[in-house]
Design a protein around this motif. Structure first.
Motif: not given
Length: 376
Positions: A274, A303, A305, A358, A361
């Motif tokens: 990352t 980022t 994930k 976030d 997600e």
């Protein structure tokens, strides 16, 4: 007896029990001979005789007399004694068998001394070695079970997760069965997501059509994701409330199983993928909008994930809305660290990329939960 006595009116009496034969009516005593010189009187006719005289009328019906028992003139008829109201006659009528007494359990005879004593079998003596061996086995078994549970906790084993056990089959079609506003809401709110814990708000600029992986991802990043297989890419671009930053957020749907996704997540962490600038995701510029000049040179922070609850890789990349170039982009971890002095850190572009990733997600997790429950 004179005729007046034979026809006397009888008093009605109670019917008494049948008596013996009715005694014969007393006969008239013989008459004395008439003295000489007198004229003899004819005898009074009796019932059942014939003569020249007119017979007397018959006596009253005999059924009232035949059933009467002879009693003296002063004798009163017997009265039957009556029981009080509500009383019960407990005497047994004649001819009825006696009621047996209630059943009683037989009383067992007391135990004899011979029955109270039982011969006991001899118990073999315990061997200390066997007892110690059994205890060692129990301790070892508990240790193995506890170690396995602890190891699963430490390694983040999700084998107990229903979605992991069932595989990703019900989740592979989420990319085209879920509404756009569910994956990419028009407005995102991040409480405390900005620098210093400030609240952030982002508005959606545009949503890209779903596409393949070749044109949406950098070649080196696409090569890194080859182990999980890239199926489809969904993208959208947001801007902050002040229109000073733009952020592209995307979801890469893969064809991998839970084990492969877990291995990829471990690789990104162990190899620190990352933080590599050559693995930065691409932007989604939109002509005629504030993100028209948002290209690869304007990327400031990013980022990536790798999720294990679904076959999805979520990424976000941010930059300035005025199209300025950023010579020293930083990953989210470095741009949000305390004391960071770079342009991405000072402008909050690292917080923008992390906050939007976030939020996306979280939206994906809700869709995954709904799909898992409906398929179960």
């Amino acid at each position: 007896m004179p005729p007046d006595e034979d026809t006397a009116r009888l008093r009605p009496v109670r019917r008494a029990p049948a008596a013996g034969p009715v005694p014969p009516r007393p006969t008239r005593p013989p008459e004395a001979p008439s003295p000489p010189g007198t004229t003899p009187q004819p005898a009074a006719p009796t019932f059942g005789t014939t003569g020249t005289s007119t017979p007397l009328p018959p006596p009253p019906p005999a059924y009232k007399i035949a059933h009467e028992s002879p009693r003296l003139p002063d004798e009163q008829p017997a009265r039957t004694q009556r029981r009080p109201v509500g009383s019960v006659d407990l005497t047994r009528p004649p001819g009825r068998p006696a009621v047996p007494p209630p059943y009683r359990w037989p009383v067992e005879p007391p135990l004899t001394p011979a029955e109270t004593t039982t011969r006991l079998r001899p118990v073999p003596a315990r061997h200390p070695a066997r007892t110690a061996g059994a205890l060692v086995c129990v301790v070892l078994g508990l240790g193995l079970i506890g170690g396995a549970v602890t190891g699963s906790w430490l390694t983040g084993d999700s084998s107990a997760d229903p979605a992991s056990n069932a595989g990703y089959a019900p989740l592979r079609t989420l990319w085209h069965s879920t509404p756009v506003d569910t994956f990419f809401p028009p407005t995102l709110t991040g409480d405390g997501a900005g620098p210093g814990g400030a609240d952030r708000t982002w508005n959606r600029v545009a949503v890209a059509p779903d596409s393949g992986c070749a044109g949406a991802l950098d070649p080196l990043l696409l090569k890194t994701l080859r182990t999980v297989g890239c199926e489809r890419v969904l993208r959208a671009t947001y801007t902050d409330a002040t229109n000073t930053s733009v952020i592209t957020v995307g979801m890469v749907f893969t064809s991998a199983e839970p084990a492969a996704m877990k291995a990829l997540a471990v690789r990104f962490t162990d190899e620190k993928l990352t933080e590599r600038t050559d693995l930065m995701p691409r932007t989604y510029p939109v002509k005629g909008t504030i993100a028209a000049d948002f290209g690869s040179a304007q990327r400031a922070s990013w980022t990536v994930k790798v999720l294990d609850q679904a076959p999805v890789v979520v990424y976000a990349v941010s930059g300035f809305a005025d199209g300025r170039r950023v010579p020293d982009p930083q990953s989210v971890d470095k741009a949000t660290a305390d004391g960071a002095k770079t342009a991405a850190a000072q402008s909050g572009l690292g917080h923008d990329a992390a906050g939007i990733a976030d939020q996306i997600e979280t939206a994906l997790s809700g869709s995954v939960s709904t799909a898992t429950e409906s398929s179960g």
